[in-house]
Design a protein around this motif. Sequence first.
Motif, short mmCIF file in Angstrom:
data_model
loop_
_atom_site.label_atom_id
_atom_site.label_comp_id
_atom_site.label_asym_id
_atom_site.label_seq_id
_atom_site.Cartn_x
_atom_site.Cartn_y
_atom_site.Cartn_z
N VAL A 211 0.87 -1.21 -0.01
CA VAL A 211 0.11 -0.10 -0.10
C VAL A 211 0.81 1.42 -0.13
O VAL A 211 0.74 2.20 -0.63
CB VAL A 211 -1.12 -0.09 1.23
CG1 VAL A 211 -1.68 1.47 1.24
CG2 VAL A 211 -1.78 -1.21 0.98
N GLY A 212 1.91 1.42 0.81
CA GLY A 212 2.84 2.57 1.03
C GLY A 212 3.56 2.76 -0.30
O GLY A 212 3.64 3.87 -0.76
N MET A 213 4.12 1.72 -0.88
CA MET A 213 5.22 1.94 -1.81
C MET A 213 4.28 2.17 -3.28
O MET A 213 4.85 3.04 -3.72
CB MET A 213 5.90 0.60 -2.24
CG MET A 213 6.96 0.36 -1.22
SD MET A 213 8.32 1.79 -1.21
CE MET A 213 9.09 1.59 -2.59
N ILE A 214 3.11 1.39 -3.39
CA ILE A 214 2.47 1.87 -4.58
C ILE A 214 1.77 3.22 -4.62
O ILE A 214 1.88 3.98 -5.53
CB ILE A 214 1.22 0.74 -4.80
CG1 ILE A 214 1.79 -0.61 -5.01
CG2 ILE A 214 0.14 1.24 -5.81
CD1 ILE A 214 0.75 -1.69 -5.10
N GLY A 215 1.40 3.44 -3.43
CA GLY A 215 0.96 5.00 -3.26
C GLY A 215 2.00 6.28 -3.53
O GLY A 215 1.57 6.91 -3.99
N ILE A 216 3.25 5.90 -2.76
CA ILE A 216 4.21 6.74 -3.05
C ILE A 216 4.83 6.93 -4.66
O ILE A 216 4.90 7.99 -5.08
CB ILE A 216 5.35 6.59 -2.12
CG1 ILE A 216 4.91 6.85 -0.67
CG2 ILE A 216 6.56 7.35 -2.47
CD1 ILE A 216 5.89 6.24 0.18
N ILE A 249 0.53 10.35 4.25
CA ILE A 249 -0.19 9.11 4.85
C ILE A 249 0.40 8.00 4.28
O ILE A 249 0.47 6.78 4.93
CB ILE A 249 -1.79 9.38 4.64
CG1 ILE A 249 -2.39 10.43 5.11
CG2 ILE A 249 -2.60 8.03 4.51
CD1 ILE A 249 -2.49 10.31 6.43
N TYR A 250 0.56 7.92 3.01
CA TYR A 250 1.43 6.80 2.63
C TYR A 250 2.86 6.42 3.41
O TYR A 250 3.20 5.27 3.62
CB TYR A 250 1.77 6.86 1.05
CG TYR A 250 0.35 6.64 0.17
CD1 TYR A 250 -0.43 5.65 0.45
CD2 TYR A 250 0.20 7.67 -0.81
CE1 TYR A 250 -1.49 5.46 -0.48
CE2 TYR A 250 -1.03 7.53 -1.40
CZ TYR A 250 -1.88 6.32 -1.31
OH TYR A 250 -3.14 6.16 -2.00
N SER A 251 3.72 7.76 3.46
CA SER A 251 4.76 7.40 4.28
C SER A 251 4.61 6.88 5.58
O SER A 251 5.22 5.96 6.24
CB SER A 251 5.68 8.33 4.16
OG SER A 251 4.99 9.63 5.12
N THR A 252 3.51 7.31 6.28
CA THR A 252 2.93 6.59 7.63
C THR A 252 2.65 5.27 7.70
O THR A 252 2.67 4.43 8.55
CB THR A 252 2.06 7.63 8.17
OG1 THR A 252 2.37 8.98 8.34
CG2 THR A 252 1.60 7.25 9.62
N VAL A 253 1.97 4.75 6.55
CA VAL A 253 1.75 3.22 6.41
C VAL A 253 3.13 2.67 6.28
O VAL A 253 3.30 1.60 6.97
CB VAL A 253 1.08 3.31 5.00
CG1 VAL A 253 0.61 1.78 4.94
CG2 VAL A 253 -0.43 3.72 5.31
#
Length: 338
Positions: A211-216, A249-253
Amino acid sequence: MKNKKYAILSLGLVFLIICIGTSLGSSNINILETASILFNKILKIPLKDGVDTKNISIIWHLRLPRVLLAFIVGGCLATSGAVVQSVLKNQLASPYTLGVSSGTSLGAGLVIITGISIPVIGSFTLPIVGFLFGLATVYSVIAFSSKIDRTMSNNTIILSGIVFSLFVNALLTTLTALFSEDLKSISLWQMGSFAMKGWSYVRLILPFLLVGMIGILRYTKEMDILTLGDEQAKSIGIDVETIKKKLFIYSTVLIGGAISLSGTIGFVDLIAPHLVRKIFGSRHKYVIPMSFVFGGCLMVTTDLIARTIISPSELPVGAVTAIIGAPFFAYVYFKKAR
């Protein structure tokens, strides 16, 4: 072209680091034997002659999941660090500035003190609750920053993160003072460790990673534009406030999942992105994936030092990264000051 060559070499470095990390320990195993076991398990290539079945069990069930977890956690921390440094335009900024570490620690402390266990997730109650508290803290920082400063300037975000971190740390300190018998457990968790964490932990961190990597990675071009400044980004048509919120938010995930599974481990999120920018430049299509690679390799290396330097005992991984990272932080700071 140069960056592509460096990226390919980095992939070879990853495999070498993983082989070294799984080979060395209380009982050392030949690195060629380790590579043979990994190729057999992953690619179904026949084992070379003379491989001890005991070593197969040690590599596959004990060391490899620990090394992979360390690699993923290090990669998540470094990627999150690269994002925060880019958005805040400060090489000394850290995801911990946003309060995710203090929030996660508070959640973990509450689980340790109360001893609660959610029936469905059982032993994973601590990391899940820790992640949710970390996410809630960062969301509070972002909401507070946007309320008092609609432009969400970098200084406002940093100061808001510091205030919330101090407040949440004060709550945790109060809890540990009231329940001093749990102080040791909370302190050990905060120091960071990958000991006795098998394949279940690797599987648990994968959703956070994806979730985090794809979002970033969807916003690498926008991050390139943000480095020019908020005003220039707005003139091009970038919704700066929305992009910042999504990236935070993505980096927090990423960092919330990493901290909740390993404990508080600092400086990887500072060192790895700095090295990557020195080698690959500032384009985020290289900075983001290479920060993950370098952060993972750095974490595996520090974990290896932590579990072998005073073998059979172990040092906390967070202590090793701090010993390495504090002088590095000072070097970056004073170089920037000059």
